[in-house]
Every structure is written in structure tokens, then in C-alpha cells.
Enzyme design. Structure first.
Site, PDB file in Angstrom:
ATOM      1  N   ARG A  28       0.828  -1.210   0.000  1.00  0.00           N
ATOM      2  CA  ARG A  28       0.000   0.000   0.000  1.00  0.00           C
ATOM      3  C   ARG A  28       0.858   1.254   0.000  1.00  0.00           C
ATOM      4  NH1 ARG A  28      -5.215   1.031  -1.155  1.00  0.00           N
ATOM      5  NH2 ARG A  28      -5.506  -1.105  -0.401  1.00  0.00           N
ATOM      6  N   HIS A  46      -5.141  -3.592   5.062  1.00  0.00           N
ATOM      7  CA  HIS A  46      -5.133  -2.515   4.070  1.00  0.00           C
ATOM      8  C   HIS A  46      -3.708  -2.095   3.744  1.00  0.00           C
ATOM      9  CE1 HIS A  46      -6.048   1.558   2.390  1.00  0.00           C
ATOM     10  NE2 HIS A  46      -7.079   0.898   1.891  1.00  0.00           N
ATOM     11  N   CYS A  47      -2.833  -2.123   4.744  1.00  0.00           N
ATOM     12  CA  CYS A  47      -1.447  -1.669   4.571  1.00  0.00           C
ATOM     13  C   CYS A  47      -0.636  -2.559   3.635  1.00  0.00           C
ATOM     14  CB  CYS A  47      -0.736  -1.613   5.918  1.00  0.00           C
ATOM     15  SG  CYS A  47      -1.556  -0.614   7.170  1.00  0.00           S
ATOM     16  N   ILE A  48      -1.012  -3.833   3.518  1.00  0.00           N
ATOM     17  CA  ILE A  48      -0.196  -4.760   2.730  1.00  0.00           C
ATOM     18  C   ILE A  48      -0.797  -5.037   1.358  1.00  0.00           C
ATOM     19  CG2 ILE A  48       0.670  -5.815   4.847  1.00  0.00           C
ATOM     20  CD1 ILE A  48      -1.007  -8.293   4.218  1.00  0.00           C
TER      21      ILE A  48
END
Length: 342
Positions: A86, A333-335
Site C-alpha cells: 500500500r 489494508h497496509c499490505i
């Protein structure tokens, strides 16, 4: 050209991820490393049940990736150091004046402000690599920014945080006007909502200094999902109150006041490092589904699934254990990074 970042709820062509490799983030012990590999693989294998997924894999990890990932997941080999797609991957955009054209914003990535511990030089090149692999037009930017630092509604609204884009370790000479102008040029955002801060843990040495994607997201135009810490013993209890009050005075690009839906944090307050920033806001919307963070708290995880099903009607909500991700600094969400369908 009129570039626009679609809402995450718009149809996807695929999701992008990056497979872990040894380094500071993955962990020192064999057990820690296995937990990291397993969390990334479990997330990918859940996503591919809904839509195609391409995994960027360092050449040293291709054999492991093929062993752990579902056979239908595509692998793109490229040198990596960090694996938070992300944040260093491209932000995909479309051009409403040229149907069928895909763009990719290539932000500057410096490891969340160039801290001493971060290894980021290889992954900083991945945005262009990914863009070229799908034939997207590259939109170069001089702004240091990460995908986890923005959320949009696809209709001109962008959520930002004063301590991220205005962080002098990222953008020494930036001010709000300059950042907003760049957001308009690159992702078509005509109206910025500047959160004053993020969650407490995110300001530790290994945090992002306030990424919005564990705090709030726009689930549909005019509707906002907000992280809520309900235990006064946690410092984010006061942060939640501050942000709740902040959003009562905010409007979107269309001038609508936000309808705020809250999603409570899990009951766990601390891990080995201190107060946690566990957040159900850090989910990924996929075609016909939602990949939700789970924290091995059956009651809280179930309630989070119910809320996500309410704010994203018609989508199946699937929970993946996100504790190994949050132990490394982020969540689902971050990955991940969505590529919109054009």
C-alpha cells in the site's frame, strides 16, 4: 488528462501485494518469520477467492511464495526490501476523458520519513515496476506520500493527516496548499479533509506518524467509518473523542456533512510493546467482499463483521488474523493495493 482515484468500492481488476523477505520487519527468530510469511499468505489466499491477485516477490523468496500461495496467484519477481505494498506501490487512477486508460501515481517513498531502522531503497522502485507491468501511464510525483496516508471517495474528497504529508521528515517544505494542489493533479481530489492526528501507537519509533487507514475510511459518498477506542484506560480513548468531534464539522467535496459510523476497537489494550493500535478500519474492500482484520476476540470480531456488512451491503465479509501484521506495524489494508477496472 483528468486523473481520478476511484473509490476502493469501485470494481477491481486485481489486488497487488508484496511477499515478505528477511529483514527487520519480518522478525529475528524463525518463529517470528514464519508468522509473518503465514499472515501475508493467508491474506492473499483470502483475496484471490474474490478477484485476481499479483504478488511481487523478491527472487530469493520465489520458491517459498509458490509453496504458500494459491496456484492462481500471479507472481512478479522484483527486488524488495520492505513489503507494505500500500505504501510503496503505485496509487492507481483512471482518466474519465479517456475510457480504458489506467494511470499509476508514483509517489516518492522514503520508508515513512527515512528512520534509521528502515530499509526501503529497493521497494521505492516498485511503483514504476508495477505500473510498467500492467501498461499504466506513470504519473510522477515529487511528494513523499504513502497509499496508507490517503483515503478517497472517488468523487473528489481525500482524507489526509497533518502529521503525515506535512511531516518535515517526508516533505520539508510542504504546506497544505502545495499538498492539496498535488492531490488535485495526481488523484483528482478537489477537497481535502485534514485529520489533526492518528492513533497513539503510530507515533512510536516504528510507526507511520498518523496514517489515516487505521483511523477512518469513506465507505460511500457522505458516509465515514471511524475507529473508536471505548476504554478510557487506552490513550486512544481521548484521540477517538477528538476525531469524533473533528468530523462533526467536516464536509465532503459535494458539501455534504459526513454521516459517521463508528467501529469499536478490540478489547485488548496492550501487547509486549505497549498500547496497541488494533483497528477494524484497516480492512480491504474487494469485488463482492471485504477482507476484515481479526484479533482472536470472537465477540469483537463478529461485531466488526456485522458493521462492515452494514456499511458495504451485498458484500461477503471474511476475517483474517491481523495480529502478526499489526505486530509489524500495519494491517490488511497496509499490505494490499487495489487496481481499478478500466
Amino acid at each position: 488528462m483528468a486523473w481520478r482515484m476511484p473509490s476502493e468500492t469501485a470494481p477491481h481488476e486485481r489486488t497487488w501485494m508484496a511477499f515478505p523477505r528477511p529483514g527487520y520487519t519480518l522478525g529475528e527468530s524463525a518463529a517470528e518469520q514464519e508468522d509473518g510469511y503465514a499472515a501475508w499468505a493467508e491474506t492473499a489466499n483470502a483475496i484471490v477467492q474474490f478477484e485476481p491477485l499479483t504478488m511481487v516477490v523478491d527472487p530469493s523468496e520465489v520458491e517459498r511464495a509458490k509453496r504458500m500461495l494459491a496456484s492462481e496467484i500471479e507472481i512478479l519477481e522484483a527486488p524488495l526490501d520492505e513489503f507494505w505494498m500500500r505504501d510503496f506501490g503505485p496509487t492507481f487512477v483512471v482518466d474519465d476523458e479517456r475510457p480504458g486508460v489506467l494511470g499509476a501515481v508514483n509517489w516518492v517513498f522514503n520508508g515513512w520519513g527515512d528512520p534509521e531502522w528502515a530499509e526501503w531503497e529497493l521497494s521505492a522502485k516498485i511503483g514504476r515496476t508495477v505500473a510498467e507491468s500492467v501498461g499504466a501511464e506513470v504519473i510522477s510525483s515529487l511528494l513523499v506520500n504513502e497509499g496508507g496516508g490517503i483515503h478517497v471517495d472517488g468523487e473528489g474528497t481525500v482524507l489526509l493527516t497533518e502529521t503525515v504529508q506535512l511531516d518535515p521528515r517526508r516533505n520539508k517544505y510542504a504546506d497544505k496548499a502545495r499538498v492539496e494542489a498535488e492531490m488535485a493533479r495526481t488523484i483528482g481530489a478537489s477537497h481535502a479533509v485534514w485529520l489533526p492526528r492518528g492513533l497513539t501507537r503510530d507515533y512510536d519509533e516504528f510507526g507511520t506518524n498518523g496514517h489515516v487507514d487505521i483511523v477512518a475510511t469513506i465507505t460511500s459518498p457522505g458516509h465515514l467509518l471511524l475507529h473508536s477506542q471505548e476504554d478510557p484506560a487506552h490513550p486512544d480513548f481521548e484521540v477517538s473523542a477528538q476525531l469524533r468531534e473533528f468530523f462533526t464539522g467536516q464536509v465532503d467535496a459535494a458539501g455534504r456533512k459526513f454521516t459517521v459510523h463508528e467501529i469499536a476497537a478490540p478489547k485488548t489494550l496492550k501487547d509486549d510493546e505497549g498500547f496497541v493500535d488494533w483497528s477494524y478500519v484497516n480492512h480491504l474492500v474487494v469485488n463482492d467482499g471485504v477482507i476484515a482484520c481479526g484479533f482472536d476476540e470472537p465477540e469483537a470480531d463478529t461485531r466488526a463483521r456485522e458493521i462492515l456488512a452494514e456499511v458495504y451491503p451485498g458484500r461477503k465479509v471474511v476475517t483474517v488474523d491481523a495480529r502478526p501484521m499489526f505486530a509489524r506495524g500495519g494491517g490488511i489494508h497496509c499490505i494490499t493495493q487495489q487496481q481499478p477496472r478500466v
